[in-house]
Design a protein around this motif. Sequence first.
Motif, mmCIF file in Angstrom:
data_model
loop_
_atom_site.group_PDB
_atom_site.id
_atom_site.type_symbol
_atom_site.label_atom_id
_atom_site.label_comp_id
_atom_site.label_asym_id
_atom_site.label_seq_id
_atom_site.Cartn_x
_atom_site.Cartn_y
_atom_site.Cartn_z
ATOM 1 N N THR A 77 0.839 -1.197 0.000
ATOM 2 C CA THR A 77 0.000 0.000 0.000
ATOM 3 C C THR A 77 0.870 1.241 0.000
ATOM 4 O O THR A 77 1.885 1.307 0.704
ATOM 5 C CB THR A 77 -0.925 0.020 1.229
ATOM 6 N N LEU A 140 -4.976 -0.490 6.996
ATOM 7 C CA LEU A 140 -3.701 -0.517 6.283
ATOM 8 C C LEU A 140 -2.672 -1.195 7.192
ATOM 9 O O LEU A 140 -1.994 -0.556 7.995
ATOM 10 C CB LEU A 140 -3.243 0.906 5.926
ATOM 11 N N VAL A 144 3.427 -0.793 4.218
ATOM 12 C CA VAL A 144 2.925 0.507 3.764
ATOM 13 C C VAL A 144 4.114 1.425 3.486
ATOM 14 O O VAL A 144 5.043 1.512 4.298
ATOM 15 C CB VAL A 144 2.007 1.161 4.812
#
Length: 911
Positions: A77, A140, A144
């Motif tokens: 992400t 999330l 990330v």
Amino acid sequence: MSPVADALPAPVDQKIHTRARRAAQDPVGLPPRPLPGLDPAWSRVVTAPDAEGVTRRWHVLDNGPQLQERGEAVRHTLLCVHGNPTWSYLWRRVLAQAPAGWRVVAVDQLGMGWSERPGAPRTLGQRIEDLARLTDALELTGPVSTLAHDWGGPISLGWAQRHTDRLAAVVLTNTAVHQPADSAPPSLIRLARTSTLLERVCVSTPVFVRATTALSVPPLPRPVRSAFASPYASPARRVAVGEFVQDIPFEADHPSRGVLDDVAARCADLQDVPALMVWGTRDPVFGRRYLEDLLRRMPHADVQRHTDASHLVLEDRPEGVEVIWAWLQDNATDRRQPPARAPRHEHASATPVPVRVDTTRPHELAVAELAGGAPRRITFGELAERVDDVARGLAARGVAAGDRVAVLVPPGIELTTLVYAVWRLGAVVVVADAGLGLGRLGAALRSAGPRHVVGIRAALALTRLTRVPGQRLHVEPDGDQVQALAEEGRVSRATGVTLPDPSAIDGDQDGAVLFTSGATGPPKGVVYTRDRLGAQVGLLREGFGFGPGERFVAAFAPFALYGPALGLTSVVPDMDVTAPHTLTAAALAEAVGTVDATMVFAAPAALRNVVATAGELDAAQRAVLSGPRLVLSAGAPVPVELLHQVKELLPAARTQTPYGMTEALPVASHDPTLVDPEALAAQAGVCVGTPLPGVEVAVAPLAHDGTPAEQLVREPGRLGEIVVRAAHVKDRYDRAWVAQRGSERPLGWHRTGDVGHLDDQGRLWVEGRLAHLLVTPQGPLTPYAVEDRVRDGVPGVVDAAVVGVGPSGAQQVVVVVVPQDRLGPAARVRGAQSGTAALAPADLAERVRAAAAVPVAAVLVRDWLPVDVRHASKVDRSALAHWADAILHGRGPVERVRSALRGSAPRTRSR
């Protein structure tokens, strides 16, 4: 209230707050109409608690649902955080170019874009917590990576520092986490933040909103500017814009100051997290000093500078998005599996030489300086003592380990002292050749971002004119200011100031930033670590016999500084080392005689002028020149004919022509005068010899379209890009991640940009630059072989250059020749007035075509060929191609197209 608090701008008008509270009750909007480049499917509204636990509605751009619809697993992400006064629209290209498996979430911060207006100001600490709670709601979990701009930078970094367990990488674009104490805050922000202008500029009118997109270079299209402004169409929707400006903590007791200081301090916690900074250097808000501050806090970060981009760097240079995705795919891996790094090359046969003054023979002469007046001398012992004293003096002026120090002093004792003093402190020497020209020199130094600039008065004036950063320190070649530094150092020593133990300075630390000549594009900074510098010096010692007992005429600037580390006596001749063609035969004889030199190192242009002025020598001077045992020349291919002329002048000397470049020198070497003429005729290009010990050379074969392959071969006769690997090859290009990535393929190798081949004896032959390759309908064509055939096969032609005209794949060969009868200063003056260009007479064109042995579309005649200013040897074929194209297509008179050659020096005979 304190004076600082009194200086804070007044709060945004309460009536505006009231309107904002009403606006907060309205449904959170989505972009009301199609906007350029924005896919409506990305927009969604998410509910999540804010920092106080109040449920808020956020607008985000999120391609996650689309990935889910396609059944595509999310492997990574990217969390994108905008600043003020933009919104998630800033990241539309990032979403559009997302690779498979990447979810991109671009948030609109509370009060901004299309998210809820909370009706009260948000502080930096609240915004960091807001983001944390939103990402929790979005689940999330990682890995990330973060991407941020403007004041989204400290917000994203605050989030990253709290979530290192899931953090994979950090990308920043034009932002800041700290206001450097030695500079004022950005004038545009200070002005907008004054109590008299804050509400008027930021809230009541859209001036601040519109001004942000007005900074772009080139100007943004009107629909794009309108899209950026669309969420801020009324004062009520602009309240947070003013509050954001008001929350910038310039003052010591500002409510957000402590949080920002903490974010800045904790950047050190991210030292094992890959980081990239993509920067527009023409930004009037977050300029160069903020990049330098971030790099001091995150020295491991990669950098990609865009020298002609402003604040909205990804708007000005959309290719920056491709850079970010390429970097993320290379670096944003699972933290338990770090990204691939080039292995250290351990196969050098030469023992590295530390970059410090050799004091094993303290009473022997170290440097003699003949330029600029009366000769001056210094022994190794005197030099070492002076280096230590000057190092302490520099430390007293604020120079510290790791600092970049630009040294702009002519070669000689002062330059040598200063460079070794900088190295003695563990600092980094920045060297840019004055031969680059005013504009390029300033751009090169700005790109390096020195913290200190040490130079002569004229050089310091130049750095001010070209906006080079750094503390200025004036020195002159007479040594007075350097002596004052030494005295200051002696005082510092008496008061207990000590220098670092040389053995304690990490060899992997940066040691120097050098700049390429810019012959095929803007000069690039080349970073050498201390170990790589030591490997280079060691290779010179063992490859050519540089060392104690030898005495060296340093007429080639790149190696004028290595003598003290090698225990090698050096003499700087009476010449302008940045203009090699200023070395005369008499000046060379004087330098040789001063130290009874055994070696001479000079650029081809210097040797050419030595030969040209040899007729001025008397018998005693000629006798002096019979002493040296070795002549080396580098910087450009050296014609064999010139070397034979040099041998006539220095009859006891062998000649060597080390091949290399700023990124790797030396790579190979030999004596071209010993190569069998038939072997020369049988191969294309210029033979540069066999690779030196510990240096590996291969080629990346060229495809029909001229593209080098990824795989490397050593097959004899195979044409390709020359690729090298050695312990002394550059560490990286400075702040130019794209160039570094393109040059380091495979990892640990350097793609030179030269094209050539290996022969069956392992010798390397250079046939031209990749940038100058002609891609014809028959395939790639290198220029050197054709030029050699024309020069050797057409009587009366003293020089020739081959360029391509037309699109790649269909280029036509154009040969530009310099006839003997048009050569010389008078002809050049006439040519400069008349335009110098003409189609070759039919008989000359016919002879050139016959000698070239390839289809030639046109033959043009000039009085001179343009060359780079630095070496005065490398033909600027790119400029010449533009000129030829304009001539052949009739685009105006010659005076208008001559601008393509502006800044190039005339030259006669060489490559």
